[in-house]
Design an enzyme around this catalytic site. Structure first.
Site, PDB file in Angstrom:
ATOM      1  N   ARG A  64       1.064  -0.733   0.276  1.00 42.64           N
ATOM      2  CA  ARG A  64      -0.572  -0.069   0.498  1.00 42.64           C
ATOM      3  C   ARG A  64       0.938   1.138   0.102  1.00 42.64           C
ATOM      4  O   ARG A  64       2.050   1.038   0.575  1.00 42.64           O
ATOM      5  CB  ARG A  64      -0.966   0.098   1.654  1.00 42.64           C
ATOM      6  CG  ARG A  64      -2.200  -1.473   1.399  1.00 42.64           C
ATOM      7  CD  ARG A  64      -2.309  -1.355   2.255  1.00 42.64           C
ATOM      8  NE  ARG A  64      -3.250  -2.518   3.107  1.00 42.64           N
ATOM      9  CZ  ARG A  64      -3.171  -3.550   3.664  1.00 42.64           C
ATOM     10  NH1 ARG A  64      -2.122  -3.182   3.507  1.00 42.64           N
ATOM     11  NH2 ARG A  64      -4.544  -4.364   3.399  1.00 42.64           N
ATOM     12  N   LYS A  93      -2.091  -2.783   8.172  1.00 42.54           N
ATOM     13  CA  LYS A  93      -3.210  -2.370   8.818  1.00 42.54           C
ATOM     14  C   LYS A  93      -3.854  -3.619   9.485  1.00 42.54           C
ATOM     15  O   LYS A  93      -3.399  -4.529   9.852  1.00 42.54           O
ATOM     16  CB  LYS A  93      -4.692  -2.780   8.206  1.00 42.54           C
ATOM     17  CG  LYS A  93      -4.874  -1.795   6.561  1.00 42.54           C
ATOM     18  CD  LYS A  93      -5.818  -2.344   6.517  1.00 42.54           C
ATOM     19  CE  LYS A  93      -6.452  -0.654   4.822  1.00 42.54           C
ATOM     20  NZ  LYS A  93      -7.475  -1.205   4.350  1.00 42.54           N
ATOM     21  N   HIS A 161      -2.378   3.293  -5.585  1.00 47.83           N
ATOM     22  CA  HIS A 161      -3.317   2.002  -5.762  1.00 47.83           C
ATOM     23  C   HIS A 161      -3.505   1.106  -6.280  1.00 47.83           C
ATOM     24  O   HIS A 161      -3.891  -0.363  -6.370  1.00 47.83           O
ATOM     25  CB  HIS A 161      -4.342   2.185  -4.890  1.00 47.83           C
ATOM     26  CG  HIS A 161      -4.813   1.553  -3.371  1.00 47.83           C
ATOM     27  ND1 HIS A 161      -3.734   0.531  -2.596  1.00 47.83           N
ATOM     28  CD2 HIS A 161      -5.750   0.582  -3.665  1.00 47.83           C
ATOM     29  CE1 HIS A 161      -4.139  -0.482  -2.372  1.00 47.83           C
ATOM     30  NE2 HIS A 161      -5.905   0.026  -2.261  1.00 47.83           N
ATOM     31  N   ARG A 164      -0.917  -1.659  -6.741  1.00 47.36           N
ATOM     32  CA  ARG A 164      -1.276  -2.503  -6.375  1.00 47.36           C
ATOM     33  C   ARG A 164      -2.076  -3.942  -6.303  1.00 47.36           C
ATOM     34  O   ARG A 164      -1.988  -5.180  -5.939  1.00 47.36           O
ATOM     35  CB  ARG A 164      -1.906  -2.159  -4.251  1.00 47.36           C
ATOM     36  CG  ARG A 164      -1.568  -3.402  -3.646  1.00 47.36           C
ATOM     37  CD  ARG A 164      -2.229  -2.950  -2.085  1.00 47.36           C
ATOM     38  NE  ARG A 164      -3.565  -3.487  -1.548  1.00 47.36           N
ATOM     39  CZ  ARG A 164      -2.463  -4.482  -0.285  1.00 47.36           C
ATOM     40  NH1 ARG A 164      -1.169  -4.810  -0.838  1.00 47.36           N
ATOM     41  NH2 ARG A 164      -3.328  -5.425   0.479  1.00 47.36           N
ATOM     42  N   HIS A 187      -4.225  -9.486   3.834  1.00 49.27           N
ATOM     43  CA  HIS A 187      -5.646  -9.777   3.760  1.00 49.27           C
ATOM     44  C   HIS A 187      -6.134 -10.502   5.140  1.00 49.27           C
ATOM     45  O   HIS A 187      -5.613 -11.481   5.397  1.00 49.27           O
ATOM     46  CB  HIS A 187      -6.145  -9.547   2.574  1.00 49.27           C
ATOM     47  CG  HIS A 187      -6.612  -8.544   1.930  1.00 49.27           C
ATOM     48  ND1 HIS A 187      -6.584  -9.586   0.327  1.00 49.27           N
ATOM     49  CD2 HIS A 187      -6.079  -7.620   1.618  1.00 49.27           C
ATOM     50  CE1 HIS A 187      -6.258  -8.251  -0.580  1.00 49.27           C
ATOM     51  NE2 HIS A 187      -6.155  -7.253  -0.250  1.00 49.27           N
ATOM     52  N   TYR A 196     -10.409 -10.591  -6.070  1.00 49.10           N
ATOM     53  CA  TYR A 196      -9.932 -10.371  -7.431  1.00 49.10           C
ATOM     54  C   TYR A 196      -9.770 -11.672  -8.878  1.00 49.10           C
ATOM     55  O   TYR A 196      -9.413 -11.569  -9.901  1.00 49.10           O
ATOM     56  CB  TYR A 196      -7.926 -10.804  -7.259  1.00 49.10           C
ATOM     57  CG  TYR A 196      -7.227  -9.513  -6.627  1.00 49.10           C
ATOM     58  CD1 TYR A 196      -6.980  -7.936  -7.333  1.00 49.10           C
ATOM     59  CD2 TYR A 196      -7.363  -9.455  -5.259  1.00 49.10           C
ATOM     60  CE1 TYR A 196      -6.934  -7.443  -6.739  1.00 49.10           C
ATOM     61  CE2 TYR A 196      -6.732  -7.869  -4.667  1.00 49.10           C
ATOM     62  CZ  TYR A 196      -6.591  -7.217  -5.145  1.00 49.10           C
ATOM     63  OH  TYR A 196      -6.270  -6.225  -5.001  1.00 49.10           O
TER      64      TYR A 196
END
Length: 224
Positions: A64, A93, A161, A164, A187, A196
């Site tokens: 990110r 995150k 972004h 990514r 994730h 995806y």
């Protein structure tokens, strides 16, 4: 108030094509290669070297933009650490750590940037800095990509972004395991990564056709 509302369709990640990603990175590479000795050209050269290394981190390692800009020089591996591959530990995150491999071309771009940077480049100093030596702001990167987007005729979805997203989409299209992609992206849920598969539905159907014994039509190759 008791009625369930219909579910809105999920927005899908907007990835660049391989050619579009190559054009974006190649434009910065050309600026670095063509920078002269004049002050303005020198400044353009080192900022392009910085942006090239940054974009390669987004596209080549799936970071990110905030993760990349938070890196300090002490965070980067200097040499191969595991089975001949350099590994970067990323704080993502929720302060969740993950490990991503760094390709040789990416390590080379980072070392080129280290040599070009006119500011301290060791220890706790930020890897990516602005023209005054402070940690680079994401808006500067977004503005640079927006200018290149217009210059190259790329779609409005060509953002930092999107690189990514392109990292994940292109890995999936070339046969990478979706759980491996989940780990590389950081994730927490596999369902987030599974978006995806909708981006590259053609590749998914092709994989099904190759793998499932009943996928081919009766009487065709591989049929009963």
């Amino acid at each position: 108030a008791t009625l369930a509302t219909p579910k809105l369709p999920r927005s899908l990640p907007r990835a660049l094509t391989g050619a579009e990603a190559d054009d974006l990175i190649g434009a910065l590479d050309d600026i670095v290669a063509g920078a002269g000795e004049a002050a303005d050209s020198e400044k353009a050269g080192w900022t392009a070297s910085r942006d090239l290394a940054l974009l390669l981190l987004l596209y080549g390692a799936g970071l990110r933009i905030g993760e990349a800009l938070a890196l300090d020089w002490r965070d980067l591996p200097r040499a191969a650490e595991r089975d001949g591959i350099a590994i970067l530990t990323v704080l993502g995150k929720g302060r969740k750590q993950r490990q991503v491999p760094l390709l040789p071309v990416l390590l080379e771009a980072l070392e080129d940037w280290r040599r070009a940077i006119p500011w301290p480049n060791e220890g706790a100093q930020p890897v990516f800095v602005g023209i005054r030596g402070g940690r680079l702001n994401a808006r500067i990167v977004q503005g640079r990509i927006a200018a290149l987007r217009v210059q190259l005729g790329l779609p409005e979805t060509a953002t930092p972004h999107a690189l990514r997203h392109s990292f994940a989409t292109h890995l999936l299209a070339n046969g990478a395991d979706i759980r491996a992609i989940q780990e590389l992206l950081g994730h927490a849920s596999l369902s987030t990564t599974q978006r995806y598969t909708e981006v590259d539905s053609a590749a998914l159907l092709s994989g099904y056709d190759r793998a499932h014994p009943r996928a081919r039509r009766r009487g065709g190759p591989g049929g009963p």
